[in-house]
Design a protein around this motif. Structure first.
Motif, PDB file in Angstrom:
ATOM      1  N   LEU A   1       0.735  -1.354   0.167  1.00 12.42           N
ATOM      2  CA  LEU A   1      -0.004   0.075  -0.012  1.00 12.42           C
ATOM      3  C   LEU A   1       0.886   1.409   0.105  1.00 12.42           C
ATOM      4  CD1 LEU A   1      -3.125  -0.864   2.470  1.00 12.42           C
ATOM      5  CD2 LEU A   1      -2.991  -0.564  -0.197  1.00 12.42           C
ATOM      6  N   VAL A   2       1.966   1.276   0.885  1.00  9.83           N
ATOM      7  CA  VAL A   2       2.856   2.455   0.940  1.00  9.83           C
ATOM      8  C   VAL A   2       3.737   2.469  -0.187  1.00  9.83           C
ATOM      9  CG1 VAL A   2       4.845   3.377   1.941  1.00  9.83           C
ATOM     10  CG2 VAL A   2       2.947   2.404   3.464  1.00  9.83           C
ATOM     11  N   ALA A   3       4.023   1.547  -1.214  1.00  9.97           N
ATOM     12  CA  ALA A   3       4.726   1.589  -2.290  1.00  9.97           C
ATOM     13  C   ALA A   3       3.899   2.112  -3.434  1.00  9.97           C
ATOM     14  CB  ALA A   3       5.271   0.405  -2.666  1.00  9.97           C
ATOM     15  N   GLY A   4       2.601   1.683  -3.220  1.00  9.91           N
ATOM     16  CA  GLY A   4       1.534   2.153  -4.420  1.00  9.91           C
ATOM     17  C   GLY A   4       1.149   3.774  -4.041  1.00  9.91           C
ATOM     18  N   ALA A   5       0.999   3.874  -2.909  1.00 11.03           N
ATOM     19  CA  ALA A   5       0.698   5.442  -2.730  1.00 11.03           C
ATOM     20  C   ALA A   5       1.811   6.545  -2.765  1.00 11.03           C
ATOM     21  CB  ALA A   5       0.306   5.370  -1.232  1.00 11.03           C
ATOM     22  N   ILE A   6       3.041   6.042  -2.598  1.00 10.78           N
ATOM     23  CA  ILE A   6       4.034   7.011  -2.586  1.00 10.78           C
ATOM     24  C   ILE A   6       4.872   7.025  -3.967  1.00 10.78           C
ATOM     25  CG2 ILE A   6       6.473   7.605  -1.714  1.00 10.78           C
ATOM     26  CD1 ILE A   6       5.340   6.924   1.085  1.00 10.78           C
ATOM     27  N   TRP A   7       5.086   5.779  -4.454  1.00 13.79           N
ATOM     28  CA  TRP A   7       5.996   5.563  -5.631  1.00 13.79           C
ATOM     29  C   TRP A   7       5.284   5.008  -6.990  1.00 13.79           C
ATOM     30  CZ3 TRP A   7       8.376   3.181  -1.336  1.00 13.79           C
ATOM     31  CH2 TRP A   7       9.103   3.854  -0.763  1.00 13.79           C
ATOM     32  N   GLN A   8       3.882   4.897  -6.589  1.00 20.41           N
ATOM     33  CA  GLN A   8       2.837   4.724  -7.661  1.00 20.41           C
ATOM     34  C   GLN A   8       3.172   2.937  -8.298  1.00 20.41           C
ATOM     35  OE1 GLN A   8       4.018   7.869  -8.089  1.00 20.41           O
ATOM     36  NE2 GLN A   8       2.283   8.203  -6.946  1.00 20.41           N
ATOM     37  N   PHE A   9       3.847   2.166  -7.313  1.00 20.08           N
ATOM     38  CA  PHE A   9       4.148   0.784  -7.497  1.00 20.08           C
ATOM     39  C   PHE A   9       2.717  -0.031  -7.561  1.00 20.08           C
ATOM     40  CE2 PHE A   9       8.684   0.460  -5.883  1.00 20.08           C
ATOM     41  CZ  PHE A   9       8.937   1.238  -6.870  1.00 20.08           C
ATOM     42  N   ARG A  10       2.412  -1.263  -8.269  1.00 16.97           N
ATOM     43  CA  ARG A  10       1.352  -1.784  -8.227  1.00 16.97           C
ATOM     44  C   ARG A  10       1.174  -2.428  -6.889  1.00 16.97           C
ATOM     45  NH1 ARG A  10      -0.572  -5.276 -12.916  1.00 16.97           N
ATOM     46  NH2 ARG A  10      -1.236  -6.178 -10.968  1.00 16.97           N
ATOM     47  N   THR A  11       0.193  -2.525  -6.449  1.00 14.39           N
ATOM     48  CA  THR A  11      -0.120  -3.094  -4.953  1.00 14.39           C
ATOM     49  C   THR A  11      -0.668  -4.682  -5.112  1.00 14.39           C
ATOM     50  OG1 THR A  11      -2.542  -2.230  -5.205  1.00 14.39           O
ATOM     51  CG2 THR A  11      -1.138  -0.629  -4.352  1.00 14.39           C
ATOM     52  N   GLY A  12      -0.151  -5.363  -6.184  1.00 14.27           N
ATOM     53  CA  GLY A  12      -0.593  -6.808  -6.159  1.00 14.27           C
ATOM     54  C   GLY A  12      -0.011  -7.503  -5.074  1.00 14.27           C
ATOM     55  N   LEU A  13       0.658  -7.100  -4.139  1.00 18.54           N
ATOM     56  CA  LEU A  13       0.985  -7.906  -2.984  1.00 18.54           C
ATOM     57  C   LEU A  13       0.209  -7.664  -1.720  1.00 18.54           C
ATOM     58  CD1 LEU A  13       4.919  -7.696  -3.097  1.00 18.54           C
ATOM     59  CD2 LEU A  13       3.496  -9.670  -3.832  1.00 18.54           C
ATOM     60  N   ALA A  14      -0.617  -6.668  -1.800  1.00 17.04           N
ATOM     61  CA  ALA A  14      -1.578  -6.394  -0.763  1.00 17.04           C
ATOM     62  C   ALA A  14      -2.464  -7.522  -0.503  1.00 17.04           C
ATOM     63  CB  ALA A  14      -2.283  -5.228  -0.907  1.00 17.04           C
ATOM     64  N   PRO A  15      -3.047  -8.004  -1.448  1.00 13.86           N
ATOM     65  CA  PRO A  15      -3.964  -9.518  -1.241  1.00 13.86           C
ATOM     66  C   PRO A  15      -3.111 -10.436  -0.683  1.00 13.86           C
ATOM     67  CG  PRO A  15      -4.537  -8.317  -3.347  1.00 13.86           C
ATOM     68  CD  PRO A  15      -3.203  -7.639  -2.862  1.00 13.86           C
ATOM     69  N   VAL A  16      -1.914 -10.876  -1.093  1.00 16.85           N
ATOM     70  CA  VAL A  16      -1.114 -11.926  -0.667  1.00 16.85           C
ATOM     71  C   VAL A  16      -0.853 -11.708   0.612  1.00 16.85           C
ATOM     72  CG1 VAL A  16       1.261 -12.893  -0.851  1.00 16.85           C
ATOM     73  CG2 VAL A  16      -0.057 -12.279  -2.779  1.00 16.85           C
ATOM     74  N   GLY A  17      -0.425 -10.319   1.352  1.00 15.92           N
ATOM     75  CA  GLY A  17      -0.146  -9.946   2.486  1.00 15.92           C
ATOM     76  C   GLY A  17      -1.408 -10.036   3.449  1.00 15.92           C
ATOM     77  N   GLY A  18      -2.649  -9.780   2.952  1.00 17.80           N
ATOM     78  CA  GLY A  18      -3.749  -9.962   3.683  1.00 17.80           C
ATOM     79  C   GLY A  18      -4.146 -11.256   4.044  1.00 17.80           C
TER      80      GLY A  18
END
Length: 123
Positions: free
Chosen positions: A89-106
């Protein structure tokens, strides 16, 4: 006597990392409030901080109590899940990276709590 008690208590890397995670979450929350203007990005960083703080406190409190491998594994999965979820989430918000790892983390967070719960029944 005091020296023997000290030796009986073992240091806990998981508890230490939990404390550091909670501290980082406070910094993330401050950054979201003062350093991010875009509302959606600010919301994502606040969500990341909330999860990091809650799980950091849990690891700090529970890390030193786990003596068996399953309990330590459960908390390690919680740590990994928090890093993946909040980090994504932080990488997506700050550096516009994809947030594809958020569901894996959840998913890892849910798995870690389920393993912790079943381990609590085994004691």
């Amino acid at each position: 006597m005091l020296n023997l008690e000290r030796r009986a208590r073992r240091p806990s890397l998981l508890a230490c990392l939990g404390g550091l995670l909670a501290a980082a979450a406070v910094g993330l929350s401050a950054y979201a409030s003062h350093g991010i203007a875009e509302p959606l990005a600010q919301s994502h960083v606040n969500t990341a901080a909330l999860f990091a703080f809650g799980h950091g406190v849990a690891l700090a409190a529970l890390g030193a109590t786990q003596q068996n491998r399953v309990g330590k594994l459960a908390l390690s999965v919680l740590l990994l899940g928090t890093l993946l979820f909040s980090g994504s989430l932080v990488a997506g918000a700050i550096w516009q990276f994809r947030t594809g790892l958020a569901p894996v983390g959840g998913s890892a967070l849910m798995l870690g709590w389920v393993v912790y719960a079943f381990n609590a029944l085994r004691r």
